[in-house]
Motif scaffolding. Structure first.
Motif, PDB file in Angstrom:
ATOM      1  N   LEU A 142      27.980 -18.028 -26.294  1.00  0.00           N
ATOM      2  CA  LEU A 142      26.971 -18.859 -26.953  1.00  0.00           C
ATOM      3  C   LEU A 142      26.084 -19.492 -25.897  1.00  0.00           C
ATOM      4  O   LEU A 142      26.578 -20.039 -24.904  1.00  0.00           O
ATOM      5  N   ILE A 143      24.757 -19.419 -26.096  1.00  0.00           N
ATOM      6  CA  ILE A 143      23.797 -20.040 -25.185  1.00  0.00           C
ATOM      7  C   ILE A 143      22.988 -21.054 -25.979  1.00  0.00           C
ATOM      8  O   ILE A 143      22.201 -20.683 -26.853  1.00  0.00           O
ATOM      9  N   THR A 144      23.170 -22.340 -25.690  1.00  0.00           N
ATOM     10  CA  THR A 144      22.349 -23.361 -26.356  1.00  0.00           C
ATOM     11  C   THR A 144      21.011 -23.461 -25.623  1.00  0.00           C
ATOM     12  O   THR A 144      20.943 -23.313 -24.407  1.00  0.00           O
ATOM     13  N   GLY A 145      19.952 -23.701 -26.379  1.00  0.00           N
ATOM     14  CA  GLY A 145      18.626 -23.729 -25.764  1.00  0.00           C
ATOM     15  C   GLY A 145      18.278 -22.387 -25.147  1.00  0.00           C
ATOM     16  O   GLY A 145      17.626 -22.309 -24.101  1.00  0.00           O
ATOM     17  N   GLY A 146      18.680 -21.323 -25.822  1.00  0.00           N
ATOM     18  CA  GLY A 146      18.633 -19.994 -25.223  1.00  0.00           C
ATOM     19  C   GLY A 146      17.299 -19.283 -25.246  1.00  0.00           C
ATOM     20  O   GLY A 146      17.206 -18.153 -24.757  1.00  0.00           O
ATOM     21  N   THR A 147      16.245 -19.915 -25.766  1.00  0.00           N
ATOM     22  CA  THR A 147      14.944 -19.238 -25.816  1.00  0.00           C
ATOM     23  C   THR A 147      14.042 -19.597 -24.635  1.00  0.00           C
ATOM     24  O   THR A 147      12.897 -19.165 -24.573  1.00  0.00           O
ATOM     25  N   GLY A 148      14.556 -20.377 -23.688  1.00  0.00           N
ATOM     26  CA  GLY A 148      13.779 -20.715 -22.496  1.00  0.00           C
ATOM     27  C   GLY A 148      13.963 -19.695 -21.392  1.00  0.00           C
ATOM     28  O   GLY A 148      14.565 -18.626 -21.583  1.00  0.00           O
ATOM     29  N   SER A 149      13.438 -20.004 -20.216  1.00  0.00           N
ATOM     30  CA  SER A 149      13.536 -19.094 -19.072  1.00  0.00           C
ATOM     31  C   SER A 149      14.987 -18.778 -18.733  1.00  0.00           C
ATOM     32  O   SER A 149      15.330 -17.645 -18.382  1.00  0.00           O
ATOM     33  N   PHE A 150      15.850 -19.797 -18.832  1.00  0.00           N
ATOM     34  CA  PHE A 150      17.273 -19.601 -18.557  1.00  0.00           C
ATOM     35  C   PHE A 150      17.862 -18.552 -19.504  1.00  0.00           C
ATOM     36  O   PHE A 150      18.591 -17.656 -19.084  1.00  0.00           O
ATOM     37  N   GLY A 151      17.529 -18.670 -20.799  1.00  0.00           N
ATOM     38  CA  GLY A 151      18.053 -17.735 -21.784  1.00  0.00           C
ATOM     39  C   GLY A 151      17.611 -16.304 -21.534  1.00  0.00           C
ATOM     40  O   GLY A 151      18.423 -15.365 -21.599  1.00  0.00           O
ATOM     41  N   TYR A 152      16.329 -16.124 -21.235  1.00  0.00           N
ATOM     42  CA  TYR A 152      15.816 -14.779 -20.951  1.00  0.00           C
ATOM     43  C   TYR A 152      16.534 -14.165 -19.746  1.00  0.00           C
ATOM     44  O   TYR A 152      16.930 -12.999 -19.764  1.00  0.00           O
ATOM     45  N   GLN A 153      16.716 -14.980 -18.696  1.00  0.00           N
ATOM     46  CA  GLN A 153      17.320 -14.440 -17.483  1.00  0.00           C
ATOM     47  C   GLN A 153      18.810 -14.149 -17.675  1.00  0.00           C
ATOM     48  O   GLN A 153      19.316 -13.131 -17.191  1.00  0.00           O
TER      49      GLN A 153
ATOM     50  N   ASP B 253      20.292 -27.387 -33.879  1.00  0.00           N
ATOM     51  CA  ASP B 253      19.956 -28.409 -32.896  1.00  0.00           C
ATOM     52  C   ASP B 253      21.258 -29.004 -32.375  1.00  0.00           C
ATOM     53  O   ASP B 253      22.155 -29.334 -33.164  1.00  0.00           O
ATOM     54  N   VAL B 254      21.354 -29.165 -31.053  1.00  0.00           N
ATOM     55  CA  VAL B 254      22.573 -29.752 -30.490  1.00  0.00           C
ATOM     56  C   VAL B 254      22.776 -31.191 -30.954  1.00  0.00           C
ATOM     57  O   VAL B 254      23.886 -31.733 -30.841  1.00  0.00           O
ATOM     58  N   ARG B 255      21.743 -31.816 -31.489  1.00  0.00           N
ATOM     59  CA  ARG B 255      21.906 -33.159 -32.047  1.00  0.00           C
ATOM     60  C   ARG B 255      22.756 -33.162 -33.319  1.00  0.00           C
ATOM     61  O   ARG B 255      23.226 -34.221 -33.738  1.00  0.00           O
ATOM     62  N   ASP B 256      22.921 -31.994 -33.914  1.00  0.00           N
ATOM     63  CA  ASP B 256      23.638 -31.858 -35.186  1.00  0.00           C
ATOM     64  C   ASP B 256      25.021 -31.260 -34.931  1.00  0.00           C
ATOM     65  O   ASP B 256      25.158 -30.066 -34.670  1.00  0.00           O
TER      66      ASP B 256
ATOM     67  N   VAL C 181       9.569 -37.357 -20.914  1.00  0.00           N
ATOM     68  CA  VAL C 181      10.781 -38.132 -21.174  1.00  0.00           C
ATOM     69  C   VAL C 181      10.610 -39.593 -20.751  1.00  0.00           C
ATOM     70  O   VAL C 181      11.206 -40.492 -21.349  1.00  0.00           O
ATOM     71  N   GLU C 182       9.758 -39.844 -19.747  1.00  0.00           N
ATOM     72  CA  GLU C 182       9.467 -41.233 -19.388  1.00  0.00           C
ATOM     73  C   GLU C 182       8.830 -41.979 -20.562  1.00  0.00           C
ATOM     74  O   GLU C 182       9.044 -43.170 -20.745  1.00  0.00           O
ATOM     75  N   LEU C 183       8.040 -41.248 -21.347  1.00  0.00           N
ATOM     76  CA  LEU C 183       7.387 -41.864 -22.501  1.00  0.00           C
ATOM     77  C   LEU C 183       8.314 -41.995 -23.696  1.00  0.00           C
ATOM     78  O   LEU C 183       8.191 -42.929 -24.491  1.00  0.00           O
ATOM     79  N   TYR C 184       9.242 -41.037 -23.844  1.00  0.00           N
ATOM     80  CA  TYR C 184      10.132 -41.013 -25.013  1.00  0.00           C
ATOM     81  C   TYR C 184      11.583 -40.886 -24.571  1.00  0.00           C
ATOM     82  O   TYR C 184      12.259 -39.894 -24.875  1.00  0.00           O
ATOM     83  N   PRO C 185      12.110 -41.879 -23.847  1.00  0.00           N
ATOM     84  CA  PRO C 185      13.446 -41.748 -23.267  1.00  0.00           C
ATOM     85  C   PRO C 185      14.566 -41.588 -24.290  1.00  0.00           C
ATOM     86  O   PRO C 185      15.534 -40.872 -24.041  1.00  0.00           O
ATOM     87  N   PHE C 186      14.439 -42.240 -25.448  1.00  0.00           N
ATOM     88  CA  PHE C 186      15.547 -42.145 -26.399  1.00  0.00           C
ATOM     89  C   PHE C 186      15.643 -40.759 -27.030  1.00  0.00           C
ATOM     90  O   PHE C 186      16.716 -40.350 -27.469  1.00  0.00           O
ATOM     91  N   GLU C 187      14.544 -40.011 -27.054  1.00  0.00           N
ATOM     92  CA  GLU C 187      14.629 -38.631 -27.520  1.00  0.00           C
ATOM     93  C   GLU C 187      15.507 -37.817 -26.578  1.00  0.00           C
ATOM     94  O   GLU C 187      16.263 -36.950 -27.008  1.00  0.00           O
ATOM     95  N   ALA C 188      15.407 -38.104 -25.277  1.00  0.00           N
ATOM     96  CA  ALA C 188      16.267 -37.427 -24.301  1.00  0.00           C
ATOM     97  C   ALA C 188      17.714 -37.884 -24.444  1.00  0.00           C
ATOM     98  O   ALA C 188      18.645 -37.093 -24.239  1.00  0.00           O
ATOM     99  N   VAL C 189      17.917 -39.142 -24.784  1.00  0.00           N
ATOM    100  CA  VAL C 189      19.276 -39.624 -25.048  1.00  0.00           C
ATOM    101  C   VAL C 189      19.901 -38.811 -26.183  1.00  0.00           C
ATOM    102  O   VAL C 189      21.049 -38.355 -26.100  1.00  0.00           O
ATOM    103  N   LYS C 190      19.126 -38.591 -27.245  1.00  0.00           N
ATOM    104  CA  LYS C 190      19.664 -37.876 -28.406  1.00  0.00           C
ATOM    105  C   LYS C 190      19.989 -36.417 -28.086  1.00  0.00           C
ATOM    106  O   LYS C 190      20.970 -35.872 -28.595  1.00  0.00           O
ATOM    107  N   THR C 191      19.158 -35.770 -27.265  1.00  0.00           N
ATOM    108  CA  THR C 191      19.402 -34.361 -26.940  1.00  0.00           C
ATOM    109  C   THR C 191      20.358 -34.203 -25.762  1.00  0.00           C
ATOM    110  O   THR C 191      21.373 -33.506 -25.850  1.00  0.00           O
ATOM    111  N   ASN C 192      20.062 -34.859 -24.652  1.00  0.00           N
ATOM    112  CA  ASN C 192      20.799 -34.621 -23.417  1.00  0.00           C
ATOM    113  C   ASN C 192      22.163 -35.299 -23.374  1.00  0.00           C
ATOM    114  O   ASN C 192      23.089 -34.793 -22.736  1.00  0.00           O
ATOM    115  N   ILE C 193      22.288 -36.446 -24.042  1.00  0.00           N
ATOM    116  CA  ILE C 193      23.559 -37.175 -24.027  1.00  0.00           C
ATOM    117  C   ILE C 193      24.350 -36.931 -25.312  1.00  0.00           C
ATOM    118  O   ILE C 193      25.455 -36.387 -25.278  1.00  0.00           O
TER     119      ILE C 193
END
Length: 334
Positions: free
Chosen positions: A12-23, A68-71, A97-109
């Motif tokens: 399983l690859i989360t966020g798999g449609t980015g450059s990381f996923g392609y590679q 979504d990893v938030r779910d 993310v500097e402008l919307y830090p809590f959005e990063a909290v929800k996804t990254n944390i």
């Protein structure tokens, strides 16, 4: 090289449609995984990826799941029968993310917390989180959330059973064109100087191939709680700009405009802090940062301890010619 850990595995690859996923799909085509699941929330990117993979052999075993990893519930569902999770889903654009830090909290944390819980609940064998040098002594919100992601993957809070968690940490990925190249292309097209933040700014550089090989290395060698760091060269961003401009325009000394440091940016990045060096094991091409034990080490109180941090400003810089060679190899310039 990694047949024993990747062959006949459900991945399983989360966020798999980015450059990381392609590679990673490209790299997995060298092995024989049983199935690959791309899990992301962007249906348009998934559709584009499906079309691009249609003619490739690996597409026959690749499944796409919107989520979504938030779910937690969607992660719990998609983790059924999975052997390995590569957790790459993240908000990682520093200025945004500097402008919307809590959005990063929800996804990254919180998202990483959900990945851990779902993986344990489903009995996943290996989980590797993709982290960044910005997690080391972070000064921006993105780095702070990625630092906490690393902590979550090392935490004793969870009864992990037989699931092995670890992280990989690297700097800027050269194989990904990223946001700066389209900007530079537009400036060159209009005959304008290339914008660079600061003449002394440096970054660690890694190719996408090396980034994926680090992930595979982590799966093979992790015992639980480690952070894997590949030794990497560094470059001045101004030299990266000069190399790109020379390749595109065939002109040396293309004009550069210094525009200033953006909010949340450092002059130099760190891959390993001096504190972490106390727990780092050096290999030929890697460092492995072991999990810190939360007990007093009485012997350390009597020792003089001094460790050098692993900074992009203190390693060998790549020359403009070396950068040009890599860009040609990666087809940055046709």
């Amino acid at each position: 090289m990694y047949d024993s850990i990747l062959n006949r595995k459900n991945i399983l690859i989360t966020g798999g449609t980015g450059s990381f996923g392609y590679q990673i799909l490209k790299e997995l085509s060298n092995y024989k995984p049983k199935s690959i699941v791309i899990f992301s929330r962007d249906e348009d990117k998934q559709n584009t990826m499906k079309q691009e993979l249609r003619e490739q052999k690996i597409s026959k075993i690749t499944k796409f799941v919107i989520g979504d990893v938030r779910d937690y519930d969607s992660l719990y569902t998609v983790c059924k029968n999975i052997d390995i999770v590569f957790h790459a889903a993240a908000l990682k654009q520093v200025p945004t993310v500097e402008l919307y830090p809590f959005e990063a909290v929800k996804t990254n944390i919180l998202g990483s917390h959900n990945v851990v819980k779902a993986s344990i609940a489903r009995g996943v064998k290996h989980v590797v989180a993709v982290s960044t040098d910005k997690a080391v002594k972070p000064v921006n919100a993105m780095g702070m959330t990625k630092a906490l992601q690393e902590k979550i993957f090392r935490s004793d809070q969870y009864e992990k059973n037989n699931t092995i968690f670890c992280s990989v940490r690297y700097g800027n990925v050269l194989g990904s064109r990223g946001s700066v190249i389209p900007l530079w292309d537009k400036k060159i097209e209009n005959g304008q100087p290339l914008p660079v933040t600061h003449s002394e700014m440096t970054r660690f550089l890694l190719t996408l191939h090396d980034a994926i090989q680090l992930v595979f290395y982590a799966v093979k060698n992790a015992k639980g709680g480690e952070i894997f760091v590949k030794k990497a060269p560094s470059a001045k961003i101004v030299d990266l700009a000069k190399a790109y401009a020379e390749l595109v325009t065939k002109k040396k000394n293309y004009p550069i405009e210094y525009v200033g440091i953006r909010p949340g940016e450092k002059i130099h990045e760190l891959l390993i802090s001096e504190e972490e060096m106390r727990f780092a094991i050096e290999k030929k091409d890697h460092y492995i940062i072991k999990k810190e034990e939360y007990e007093f080490d009485k012997n350390s109180a009597k020792k003089k301890i001094r460790f050098n941090e692993y900074s992009s400003g203190a390693v060998k810089f790549m020359s403009i010619e070396e950068l040009k060679d890599i860009m040609k190899h990666l087809s940055w310039v046709v």
